[in-house]
Design a protein around this motif. Structure first.
Motif, PDB file in Angstrom:
ATOM      1  N   GLY A 179     -19.062   0.006  -2.194  1.00  8.35           N
ATOM      2  CA  GLY A 179     -18.352  -0.967  -3.019  1.00  8.35           C
ATOM      3  C   GLY A 179     -19.037  -1.254  -4.331  1.00  8.35           C
ATOM      4  N   SER A 180     -19.837  -0.330  -4.826  1.00 11.99           N
ATOM      5  CA  SER A 180     -20.570  -0.541  -6.071  1.00 11.99           C
ATOM      6  C   SER A 180     -19.677  -0.474  -7.303  1.00 11.99           C
ATOM      7  N   HIS A 181     -18.467  -0.001  -7.164  1.00  9.51           N
ATOM      8  CA  HIS A 181     -17.580   0.195  -8.302  1.00  9.51           C
ATOM      9  C   HIS A 181     -16.848  -1.080  -8.711  1.00  9.51           C
ATOM     10  N   ARG A 182     -16.673  -2.020  -7.839  1.00  7.37           N
ATOM     11  CA  ARG A 182     -16.069  -3.332  -8.103  1.00  7.37           C
ATOM     12  C   ARG A 182     -14.716  -3.259  -8.804  1.00  7.37           C
ATOM     13  N   ASN A 183     -13.876  -2.307  -8.409  1.00  4.46           N
ATOM     14  CA  ASN A 183     -12.487  -2.213  -8.881  1.00  4.46           C
ATOM     15  C   ASN A 183     -12.332  -2.146 -10.394  1.00  4.46           C
ATOM     16  N   ALA A 194       0.835  -1.199   0.000  1.00  3.69           N
ATOM     17  CA  ALA A 194       0.000   0.000   0.000  1.00  3.69           C
ATOM     18  C   ALA A 194       0.867   1.246   0.000  1.00  3.69           C
ATOM     19  N   THR A 195       0.432   2.226  -0.763  1.00  6.21           N
ATOM     20  CA  THR A 195       1.103   3.514  -0.785  1.00  6.21           C
ATOM     21  C   THR A 195       0.127   4.562  -0.280  1.00  6.21           C
ATOM     22  N   ASN A 196       0.565   5.803  -0.266  1.00  5.80           N
ATOM     23  CA  ASN A 196      -0.315   6.863   0.207  1.00  5.80           C
ATOM     24  C   ASN A 196      -1.491   7.094  -0.716  1.00  5.80           C
ATOM     25  N   THR A 197      -1.353   6.747  -1.971  1.00  2.04           N
ATOM     26  CA  THR A 197      -2.452   6.939  -2.908  1.00  2.04           C
ATOM     27  C   THR A 197      -3.246   5.667  -3.103  1.00  2.04           C
ATOM     28  N   GLY A 198      -3.098   4.715  -2.237  1.00  7.56           N
ATOM     29  CA  GLY A 198      -3.826   3.458  -2.350  1.00  7.56           C
ATOM     30  C   GLY A 198      -2.990   2.423  -3.074  1.00  7.56           C
ATOM     31  N   GLN A 199      -3.481   1.221  -3.149  1.00  5.64           N
ATOM     32  CA  GLN A 199      -2.749   0.185  -3.836  1.00  5.64           C
ATOM     33  C   GLN A 199      -2.864   0.406  -5.333  1.00  5.64           C
ATOM     34  N   MET A 200      -1.829   0.008  -6.053  1.00  3.54           N
ATOM     35  CA  MET A 200      -1.824   0.190  -7.490  1.00  3.54           C
ATOM     36  C   MET A 200      -2.940  -0.643  -8.123  1.00  3.54           C
ATOM     37  N   GLY A 201      -3.749  -0.011  -8.962  1.00  9.25           N
ATOM     38  CA  GLY A 201      -4.822  -0.714  -9.627  1.00  9.25           C
ATOM     39  C   GLY A 201      -5.937  -1.135  -8.691  1.00  9.25           C
ATOM     40  N   PHE A 202      -6.086  -0.449  -7.590  1.00  9.50           N
ATOM     41  CA  PHE A 202      -7.059  -0.844  -6.573  1.00  9.50           C
ATOM     42  C   PHE A 202      -7.904   0.357  -6.193  1.00  9.50           C
ATOM     43  N   LEU A 203      -9.209   0.201  -6.269  1.00  6.90           N
ATOM     44  CA  LEU A 203     -10.133   1.218  -5.777  1.00  6.90           C
ATOM     45  C   LEU A 203     -10.693   0.736  -4.451  1.00  6.90           C
ATOM     46  N   PRO A 204     -10.521   1.498  -3.391  1.00  7.05           N
ATOM     47  CA  PRO A 204     -10.991   1.036  -2.081  1.00  7.05           C
ATOM     48  C   PRO A 204     -12.505   1.056  -1.983  1.00  7.05           C
ATOM     49  N   SER A 205     -12.997   0.283  -1.049  1.00 11.72           N
ATOM     50  CA  SER A 205     -14.430   0.290  -0.774  1.00 11.72           C
ATOM     51  C   SER A 205     -14.632   0.145   0.726  1.00 11.72           C
ATOM     52  N   ALA A 238      -5.855  11.138 -10.517  1.00 12.11           N
ATOM     53  CA  ALA A 238      -5.177  10.909 -11.796  1.00 12.11           C
ATOM     54  C   ALA A 238      -3.976   9.974 -11.619  1.00 12.11           C
ATOM     55  N   ILE A 239      -3.264  10.126 -10.525  1.00 16.88           N
ATOM     56  CA  ILE A 239      -2.144   9.227 -10.239  1.00 16.88           C
ATOM     57  C   ILE A 239      -2.657   7.799 -10.073  1.00 16.88           C
ATOM     58  N   SER A 256     -12.851   1.932 -15.218  1.00 20.64           N
ATOM     59  CA  SER A 256     -13.770   2.962 -15.707  1.00 20.64           C
ATOM     60  C   SER A 256     -14.236   3.863 -14.566  1.00 20.64           C
ATOM     61  N   TRP A 257     -14.362   3.302 -13.353  1.00 18.14           N
ATOM     62  CA  TRP A 257     -14.727   4.127 -12.202  1.00 18.14           C
ATOM     63  C   TRP A 257     -13.598   5.070 -11.841  1.00 18.14           C
ATOM     64  N   ALA A 258     -12.366   4.597 -11.977  1.00 14.60           N
ATOM     65  CA  ALA A 258     -11.219   5.464 -11.687  1.00 14.60           C
ATOM     66  C   ALA A 258     -11.148   6.615 -12.686  1.00 14.60           C
ATOM     67  N   SER A 259     -11.402   6.335 -13.958  1.00 10.83           N
ATOM     68  CA  SER A 259     -11.369   7.406 -14.948  1.00 10.83           C
ATOM     69  C   SER A 259     -12.559   8.359 -14.767  1.00 10.83           C
ATOM     70  N   ALA A 260     -13.713   7.839 -14.382  1.00 12.86           N
ATOM     71  CA  ALA A 260     -14.862   8.708 -14.111  1.00 12.86           C
ATOM     72  C   ALA A 260     -14.607   9.587 -12.891  1.00 12.86           C
TER      73      ALA A 260
END
Length: 154
Positions: free
Chosen positions: A75-79, A2-13, A148-149, A82-86
């Protein structure tokens, strides 16, 4: 790892959204945006057009930020990327809207200071609204950068 911006390729829920830097900014955005809305709405809406624009921007950003907070918390985004870009797109849009509203609010406040026909309480409320509006602008800008990061890591 884990980094300060979250895990790479991971959207938290769930509760994890309060542990990553871009997502922890939702609460201050909502608080400062709500304070801006309350302060602008508590003063006279003269001149109408700039003040109405400021209220429209704050209401729109408040509702959409609350929606994004609920999407990530439930947790509706399911990693999905497209949610990250939105997320980046919305916060970039809010970063464009809020400075325009903040500058208009500052111009109206300067105009009120020059007229001084009303009580100084209205002027003080408008000054506080300008400060909170620019703080909210800064929060949206920081959120856009960190989102964006995160989006680039997908």
């Amino acid at each position: 790892m884990a980094t300060n911006t979250g895990q790479m390729g991971f959207l938290p829920s769930g509760g994890a959204i309060f542990c990553t830097i871009p997502d922890i900014l939702y609460l201050p955005e909502l608080i400062f945006g709500g304070l801006t809305l309350a302060l602008v709405a508590s003063t006279y809406l003269i001149p109408y057009n700039p003040q109405a624009y400021v209220i429209s921007v704050t209401i729109f950003c408040f509702i959409v930020s609350f929606f994004w907070l609920m999407v990530f918390a439930c947790g509706s985004h399911r990693n999905k990327s497209s949610w990250a870009s939105a997320d980046v797109a919305y916060h970039g849009f809010a970063t464009v809207l809020y400075p325009s509203a903040s500058v208009l609010l500052a111009l109206v406040t300067i105009g009120i200071a020059q007229i001084q026909t009303e009580t100084t309480l209205i002027y003080q409320l408008d000054v506080a609204a300008v400060v909170f509006s620019f703080l909210t602008t800064l929060l949206y800008f920081i959120h856009t950068i960190f989102s964006a990061i995160r989006w680039k890591s997908f």
